[in-house]
Design an enzyme around this catalytic site. Sequence first.
Site, PDB file in Angstrom:
ATOM      1  N   THR B   1      45.180  36.292  32.871  1.00 23.54           N
ATOM      2  CA  THR B   1      45.571  36.308  34.294  1.00 23.54           C
ATOM      3  C   THR B   1      45.122  35.030  34.974  1.00 23.54           C
ATOM      4  O   THR B   1      44.047  34.511  34.681  1.00 23.54           O
ATOM      5  CB  THR B   1      44.902  37.509  35.006  1.00 23.54           C
ATOM      6  OG1 THR B   1      45.246  38.702  34.305  1.00 23.54           O
ATOM      7  CG2 THR B   1      45.355  37.632  36.454  1.00 23.54           C
ATOM      8  N   ILE B  30      51.284  48.523  33.613  1.00 26.11           N
ATOM      9  CA  ILE B  30      51.203  47.424  34.559  1.00 26.11           C
ATOM     10  C   ILE B  30      49.811  47.467  35.188  1.00 26.11           C
ATOM     11  O   ILE B  30      49.332  48.545  35.565  1.00 26.11           O
ATOM     12  CB  ILE B  30      52.290  47.548  35.647  1.00 26.11           C
ATOM     13  CG1 ILE B  30      53.679  47.392  35.018  1.00 26.11           C
ATOM     14  CG2 ILE B  30      52.092  46.507  36.741  1.00 26.11           C
ATOM     15  CD1 ILE B  30      54.819  47.744  35.947  1.00 26.11           C
ATOM     16  N   GLY B  54      42.437  45.850  35.001  1.00 33.12           N
ATOM     17  CA  GLY B  54      43.312  46.135  36.132  1.00 33.12           C
ATOM     18  C   GLY B  54      43.267  47.556  36.645  1.00 33.12           C
ATOM     19  O   GLY B  54      43.358  47.782  37.863  1.00 33.12           O
TER      20      GLY B  54
END
Lengths: 169, 134
Positions: B1, B30, B54
């Site tokens: 990321t 996701i 995440g």
Amino acid sequence: MSWTLMIHGGAGRLTAETLTPAQHEGARAGLDRALDAGSAVLAAGGAAVDAVEAAVKVLEDDPHFNSGRGAVFTHEGTIELDAAIMDGATRKAGAVAQVSATRNPVALARAVMEDGRHVLLAGAGADSFSREQGVEQADLSWFATDERRRQFAELQASGDTFDVDMKYG
Amino acid sequence: TVGAVACDAGGRVAAATSTGGVTGKRWGRIGDSPVIGAGTWADDVCAVSCTGSGEFFLRVGVGHAIAARVRLLGEDVATAAGVVMGEVTALGGTGGVIVAGADGEAAWHFTTPGMNRGRADSSGTRAVAVFGDE
């Protein structure tokens, strides 16, 4: 006319033991290039939203980081990219998820933001929006790198055990 | 990321984040990066871009939470980032954030051994680092 810029290229088990000197120096050089790109916009009086897009594009093109070129592989051996951009001055925002053929996903997120009808587009629909908007396309050969293939093979060999810290991403 | 946050000469802030996700992800997983308010956020007080596990950044709503503390509690960006990352840690997550305030302040905070990071400003300050102790 003061301005500030901060960037990141991912967090994780980044130590002298887990990175080779070449990876360490390559990442630092990529971060430097991204600072150059974003700072150039800001020093010229440009907008913060243009500066962050410029900096992220540089990092997306750099194979040392998990985004764009150098992105990690999915369980199926494909590449699915996510990105977002948000302008604090207007609260306008654009985001894309699971896109597969846009060279710079942050540019696609910007196109979603500028189009203004939606905030988040995903999957094949986002890919077709990208083509309709004329955003630069790229295929798997651009995104896939040998290092990521190695990590993917390592993970498959380990039986898909999932390490939230390492996560290769 | 990867990500960037900035405050321009007009005091406007913005954030951008981009990621390949995690190796071996399946079922359409996701993370937080494309979720506005979690991995990416910008309003009139600060801009945030996140990296890390995440799922935990989604559960805490990290980007919006940091901005809310700055706006409602008057915390500076470094304090707000530290407190909210403490919530991520408490849930078992790890990672990092970069934050740019509309007041020109900027901060990074990470709970992992290292984070690829860089900063620059109009006073000439400029630094890049990778390892936690750099």
